[in-house]
Design an enzyme around this catalytic site. Structure first.
Site, PDB file in Angstrom:
ATOM      1  N   CYS A  59     -10.951  55.104  70.627  1.00  0.00           N
ATOM      2  CA  CYS A  59     -11.404  54.360  69.373  1.00  0.00           C
ATOM      3  C   CYS A  59     -11.161  52.919  69.833  1.00  0.00           C
ATOM      4  CB  CYS A  59     -10.250  55.565  68.019  1.00  0.00           C
ATOM      5  SG  CYS A  59      -8.482  55.158  68.180  1.00  0.00           S
TER       6      CYS A  59
ATOM      7  N   HIS B 267     -10.023  50.924  61.545  1.00  0.00           N
ATOM      8  CA  HIS B 267      -9.247  50.155  62.933  1.00  0.00           C
ATOM      9  C   HIS B 267      -9.740  48.394  62.369  1.00  0.00           C
ATOM     10  CE1 HIS B 267      -7.156  53.264  64.252  1.00  0.00           C
ATOM     11  NE2 HIS B 267      -7.801  53.525  65.575  1.00  0.00           N
TER      12      HIS B 267
END
Ligand code: A2P
Length: 341
Positions: free
Chosen positions: A135, A248
């Site tokens: 990710c 994130h």
């Protein structure tokens, strides 16, 4: 090998997990041409259903016999399941798009972020497996690619601020419950992470290696080079888990061969696919996980020249780790794949 069809039989393996759920939602939202959707998880999920285009779809138990007739399977049930079941799926003629780290560095498995290296899909037939990158790597390379094309990147120093949904559903529950318990002065017992995650930051994602780096940090180094197709790019990373549910963020320092001013970098990024320049600090406009959550783009802001080196830039990015960092990228891979058959 995938054959051209109007609609495809698609499976989501690990459908009841945080990423699996998002894969089902993304297939629906992007109107992927699905003839039939099959959902797989462990025996724990027997009897559960998930909605797809307004209809309930039953979750089936995963075995290596289930893949006959399935065209494309999106896997997100952990590395061990991917190692065990992806070869059986590929053998049954199903193309696997795997979200785990199990196959990413296999030289016969393309590791793809469509905005960066869709051309690598040309050789997916070697194993019938395509890997979805980590990710944090995905959101970083979407931004690095246009800068690399404009000014050739020599070195990248990245620090990540990763949300708990990257660990899965249990970790999201742990952050929620610990937060409630702390606010009620109750004792907490960490289970998913080695320390409390509520009101804390853990410089520890995945296992520690002998050299002191974590596996997550090594993934960012190796995967970036494989996706960008350039082993000369030096990357060093520190990955940190923060008490955020979704999204994130990353602080990235980039050293380039050619000088790129902050304005030139913004201009290059503003036309790059999958990137949204969100950079007006005078109006408090900068990327945040709460702003990037549930969005497709990687948000880029705080673009500054680093005057401690000859050609340096500092940027701050945020993206939805469950979407671009996982489910969306996997579905985009499947979309590219069906375009090419
Ligand atoms: P289940 O819900 O039945 O445990 P997350 O990463 O959010 O924790 O999700 C992991 C996903 O992988 C879930 O859908 C989970 O299903 C699935 N999974 C875990 N272990 C197995 C297994 N042994 N066989 C099939 N699916 C599994």
């Amino acid at each position: 090998m995938l054959k051209k069809k109007d609609k495809y039989i698609v499976a989501v393996v690990g459908a009841t997990g945080a990423v699996g759920n998002e894969m089902v939602a993304t297939l629906e939202e992007r109107n992927f041409p699905v003839e039939k959707l099959r959902l797989f998880a462990s025996e724990r999920s027997e009897g559960k259903t998930l909605d797809f285009h307004g209809r309930p779809v039953s979750v089936e138990i995963l075995t290596d016999k289930v893949f006959d007739g399935i065209d494309i399977a999106l896997f997100s049930a952990g590395g061990d399941r991917s190692l065990e079941y992806a070869p059986a799926a590929a053998k049954a003629g199903c193309v696997v798009v795997d979200n785990s780290s199990a196959w990413r560095m296999d030289p016969d498995v393309p590791l793809v972020v469509p905005e960066v290296n869709a051309h690598d899909l040309a050789w997916y037939t070697k194993k019938g497996i395509i890997a979805n990158p980590n990710c944090s790597t995905i959101q970083m390379v979407v931004v690095l690619k246009p800068i690399h094309d404009a000014a050739k990147i020599k070195r990248v120093v990245v620090t990540t601020f990763q949300s708990v949904s990257g660990t899965g559903k249990k970790a999201m529950d742990e952050l929620l419950n610990q937060t409630k318990d702390m606010l009620n002065f109750k004792d907490i017992k960490p289970v998913v992470y080695p320390y409390q995650i509520a009101f804390n930051c853990l410089p520890h994602i995945d296992k520690f290696m002998d050299d002191g780096y974590t596996k997550e940090e090594i993934k960012m180094v190796k995967e970036t080079r494989k996706i960008m197709g350039d082993d000369s790019i030096k990357v060093t990373a520190t990955t940190v888990r923060v008490p955020v549910f979704r999204g994130h963020s990353e602080s990235i320092n980039i050293e380039t061969e050619k000088k790129l001013s902050a304005n030139e970098a913004r201009a290059v990024l503003s036309t790059a696919p999958g990137v949204l320049v969100y950079d007006a600090p005078e109006k408090n406009i900068y990327p945040l996980p709460t702003i990037a959550a549930n969005k497709d783009d990687v948000y880029v802001g705080r673009v500054r020249e680093d005057d401690t080196i000859e050609n340096g830039l500092n940027i701050w990015i945020a993206a939805d780790n469950l979407r671009k960092g996982a489910a969306l990228n996997a579905v985009q891979i499947a979309e590219e794949l069906i375009k090419r058959v």
